[in-house]
Design an enzyme around this catalytic site. Structure first.
Site, PDB file in Angstrom:
ATOM      1  N   GLU A   1       0.830  -1.211   0.000  1.00 35.27           N
ATOM      2  CA  GLU A   1       0.000   0.000   0.000  1.00 35.27           C
ATOM      3  C   GLU A   1       0.861   1.257   0.000  1.00 35.27           C
ATOM      4  OE1 GLU A   1      -2.230  -1.048   3.433  1.00 35.27           O
ATOM      5  OE2 GLU A   1      -3.183  -2.715   2.375  1.00 35.27           O
TER       6      GLU A   1
ATOM      7  N   GLU B   1      -4.008  -9.192   3.984  1.00 33.19           N
ATOM      8  CA  GLU B   1      -4.796  -8.711   5.122  1.00 33.19           C
ATOM      9  C   GLU B   1      -5.982  -9.619   5.439  1.00 33.19           C
ATOM     10  OE1 GLU B   1      -2.952  -4.839   3.533  1.00 33.19           O
ATOM     11  OE2 GLU B   1      -3.606  -6.768   2.756  1.00 33.19           O
TER      12      GLU B   1
END
Length: 241
Positions: free
Chosen positions: A110, A130
């Site tokens: 990210e 995640e």
């Protein structure tokens, strides 16, 4: 220091520096990144290179750190600290280049995709694990990833969490180059007129978030800024956000 900062020839180099943990994310690291990006702007750097020390760019959240007993408010504040890295990248007037090697997983992926340009080493492994570890994505990736690869591919990458290498990342449009280091065309970027470079970055960032008429109105405003007296000597002054 979990984040290192160097400045030379108008280029700021910011290094994630927890190599013993593959630069896994802890609050001190995100705070350090925000501080370093702000310092780059204050120092008048024209370009930032974001990289990692040791064997990885960033392996994501440090799952070996003790899990704190958090209230909902504390969780929101911690996650907002991670989001602030993306905001700091966007606030910096010039291009921020992610020089990615080793692992770029979860928050590390990210961070990279929040940058303006991404250069990947041949050995890099990207991924969004995640979901598999019971976490949620951060860093604005729920908006940025569909813009880069489309909603169908974005759901595939997030829901399945498979790792993929540099060639696949290039194919998907997640990286600009596959190269040994983040030096690609660095001199050209550094020597571009700073006002025009800052406005181009801001126009593209805004254009991705608004309707066509709003984007064209912003382009008109920015064009006027490029001919304003003294505009070329004030790259930071063009930033309205």
């Amino acid at each position: 220091m979990v984040v290192e900062y160097e400045l030379a020839d108008s280029v700021a180099r910011i290094y994630l520096n927890r190599p013993h943990r593959l630069n896994a994310v802890v609050p001190e690291l995100t705070a350090g990144l925000v501080t370093a990006l702000g310092r780059a702007g204050q120092d008048g750097a024209r370009v930032v290179i974001l990289a990692g020390r040791g064997r990885a760019f960033c392996s994501g959240h440090d799952l070996k750190e003790p899990v704190p007993a958090e209230t909902v408010l504390a969780t929101r504040l911690r996650v907002d600290g991670i989001q602030e890295v993306t905001r700091a990248i966007r606030r910096f007037p010039g291009p921020v280049i992610a020089a990615v090697h080793g692992y770029a997983l979860g928050a590390g992926c990210e961070f990279a995709l929040g940058c303006d340009l991404v250069v990947a080493a041949q050995d890099v492994q990207f991924g969004f694990p995640e979901v598999s570890v019971g976490l949620s994505v951060t860093g604005g990736i729920s908006r940025l990833l569909p813009l880069l690869v489309g909603p169908v591919r974005a759901k595939e990458l997030l829901l399945l969490g498979d790792r993929f290498g540099a060639p696949r990342a290039l194919e998907l449009g997640l990286v600009n180059r596959v190269a040994p280091a983040g030096e690609h065309e660095l001199a050209r970027l550094r020597d571009q007129p700073p006002q025009a470079l800052a406005l181009a970055k801001q126009a593209l960032d805004r254009g991705a978030e608004c309707a066509l008429e709003e984007a064209m109105a912003a382009e008109t405003d920015f064009a006027a800024l490029t001919v304003a007296p003294g505009a070329a000597s004030d790259p930071a002054g063009s930033r309205a956000d």
